[in-house]
Design a protein around this motif. Structure first.
Motif, PDB file in Angstrom:
ATOM      1  N   GLU A 137       1.178   2.165 125.949  1.00  0.00           N
ATOM      2  CA  GLU A 137       2.461   1.555 126.413  1.00  0.00           C
ATOM      3  C   GLU A 137       3.641   1.985 125.782  1.00  0.00           C
ATOM      4  OE1 GLU A 137       0.919  -2.465 125.892  1.00  0.00           O
ATOM      5  OE2 GLU A 137       0.287  -2.584 127.999  1.00  0.00           O
ATOM      6  N   ASN A 138       4.956   1.799 126.184  1.00  0.00           N
ATOM      7  CA  ASN A 138       6.103   1.763 125.326  1.00  0.00           C
ATOM      8  C   ASN A 138       6.256   3.235 125.056  1.00  0.00           C
ATOM      9  OD1 ASN A 138       6.178  -0.916 125.354  1.00  0.00           O
ATOM     10  ND2 ASN A 138       5.087  -1.357 123.442  1.00  0.00           N
ATOM     11  N   VAL A 139       5.892   4.277 126.009  1.00  0.00           N
ATOM     12  CA  VAL A 139       6.251   5.766 125.756  1.00  0.00           C
ATOM     13  C   VAL A 139       7.533   6.038 126.540  1.00  0.00           C
ATOM     14  CG1 VAL A 139       5.172   7.959 126.503  1.00  0.00           C
ATOM     15  CG2 VAL A 139       3.630   6.032 126.069  1.00  0.00           C
ATOM     16  N   ASP A 140       8.343   6.741 125.577  1.00  0.00           N
ATOM     17  CA  ASP A 140       9.606   7.295 126.121  1.00  0.00           C
ATOM     18  C   ASP A 140       9.374   7.900 127.566  1.00  0.00           C
ATOM     19  OD1 ASP A 140      11.724   9.860 126.369  1.00  0.00           O
ATOM     20  OD2 ASP A 140      12.633   8.014 124.959  1.00  0.00           O
ATOM     21  N   LYS A 141      10.478   7.244 128.385  1.00  0.00           N
ATOM     22  CA  LYS A 141      10.475   7.498 129.677  1.00  0.00           C
ATOM     23  C   LYS A 141      10.649   8.889 130.043  1.00  0.00           C
ATOM     24  CE  LYS A 141      12.975   6.268 133.849  1.00  0.00           C
ATOM     25  NZ  LYS A 141      14.208   5.535 134.419  1.00  0.00           N
ATOM     26  N   HIS A 142      11.167   9.706 129.291  1.00  0.00           N
ATOM     27  CA  HIS A 142      11.468  11.127 129.624  1.00  0.00           C
ATOM     28  C   HIS A 142      10.321  11.741 129.091  1.00  0.00           C
ATOM     29  CE1 HIS A 142      15.281  10.259 130.501  1.00  0.00           C
ATOM     30  NE2 HIS A 142      15.829   9.831 129.433  1.00  0.00           N
ATOM     31  N   ASN A 143       9.374  11.558 127.890  1.00  0.00           N
ATOM     32  CA  ASN A 143       8.344  12.241 127.606  1.00  0.00           C
ATOM     33  C   ASN A 143       7.039  11.946 128.345  1.00  0.00           C
ATOM     34  OD1 ASN A 143      10.041  13.111 125.558  1.00  0.00           O
ATOM     35  ND2 ASN A 143       9.184  11.423 123.976  1.00  0.00           N
ATOM     36  N   ALA A 144       6.985  10.865 129.093  1.00  0.00           N
ATOM     37  CA  ALA A 144       5.831  10.416 129.573  1.00  0.00           C
ATOM     38  C   ALA A 144       5.447  11.322 130.738  1.00  0.00           C
ATOM     39  CB  ALA A 144       5.915   9.046 130.276  1.00  0.00           C
ATOM     40  N   PRO A 145       6.301  11.920 131.706  1.00  0.00           N
ATOM     41  CA  PRO A 145       5.892  12.883 132.685  1.00  0.00           C
ATOM     42  C   PRO A 145       5.404  14.090 132.012  1.00  0.00           C
ATOM     43  CG  PRO A 145       8.178  12.616 132.977  1.00  0.00           C
ATOM     44  CD  PRO A 145       7.565  11.317 131.905  1.00  0.00           C
TER      45      PRO A 145
END
Length: 237
Positions: free
Chosen positions: A163-171
């Motif tokens: 959880e709480n992963v940076d939105k841009h880094n996740a994909p």
């Protein structure tokens, strides 16, 4: 010393520096060496820092690998980054990394060319470490809300939520991990094929051998009895 072509590390290895660098420069000056002694005196601290760069530390190497992998926004994982070299094998390289929460703890999650690692170095309640081989990862996905994302990793019958992963880094993380798993699967298939025994070339069919024997019989090279015996053997009669 740099103008003299002398490296501080070389002198240390040779045991030639017996005094502080400032005193050693004074000796060079007294011996008639051409060196701007006054500049070295006034800029001594800068000389000590910058004259000869220190050999890259393990932490520096990790930072370089993270930068080359395009990793950013590893919020709250400074301790984990400082200890990351302790978990990497000599030839292991970082592919990508993110920071995120798992079961109430913050983790540095690292994809290498060999495995997936979860590292937590909590100074109060102790740290923990877990790794998952690519062979055991069945699926990976993510979902986003506002500025944060959740990454889901299926490991056999278990599903791990980060959880709480940076939105841009996740994909990016998900695609990197998928590719690492695919590459590992391809490598395993190639290794399996390389380990398979070489199949012998098919021998002449039984009918072909009977035909050859008939030709020998017609030529008188074998007797009828020998032909009949070998024919039965080949036909399994």
């Amino acid at each position: 010393m740099a103008k003299l072509g002398i490296k501080k590390l070389d002198l240390k290895k040779q045991g030639q520096i017996k005094h502080e660098p400032y005193e050693y420069l004074q000796e060079l000056y007294n011996n008639g060496e051409k060196y701007d002694f006054e500049k070295a005196k006034n800029d001594r601290l800068k000389y000590l820092r910058d004259d000869v760069p220190d050999e890259p530390s393990q932490t520096d190497d990790i930072q370089n690998q993270l930068e080359e992998a395009g990793v950013s926004n590893l919020f709250g994982t400074k301790k984990e980054i400082n200890h990351l070299h302790e978990y990497l094998d000599p030839q292991e390289k970082i592919v990508y990394a993110v920071s995120g929460g798992r079961e109430g703890r913050s983790y540095l999650i690292v994809i290498t060319n060999n495995r997936l690692m979860f590292i937590n170095k909590n100074m109060f309640v102790g740290g923990d470490y877990e790794e998952i081989g690519f062979d055991y990862i069945n699926a990976v996905s993510y979902s986003s809300k506002f500025v944060l994302s959740t990454i889901m990793i299926t490991n056999g019958a278990n599903t791990i939520a980060i959880e709480n992963v940076d939105k841009h880094n996740a994909p990016i993380f998900v695609e990197k991990l998928k590719k690492a798993v695919q590459d590992k699967t391809a490598d395993n298939q190639q290794l399996f094929q390389a380990q398979q025994p070489v199949q012998p070339q098919p021998q002449t069919s039984n009918l072909g051998q009977i035909k050859e024997l008939k030709e020998l019989l017609d030529m008188g090279a074998i007797t009828q009895e020998e032909f009949d015996l070998k024919k039965k053997e080949l036909l399994g009669i």
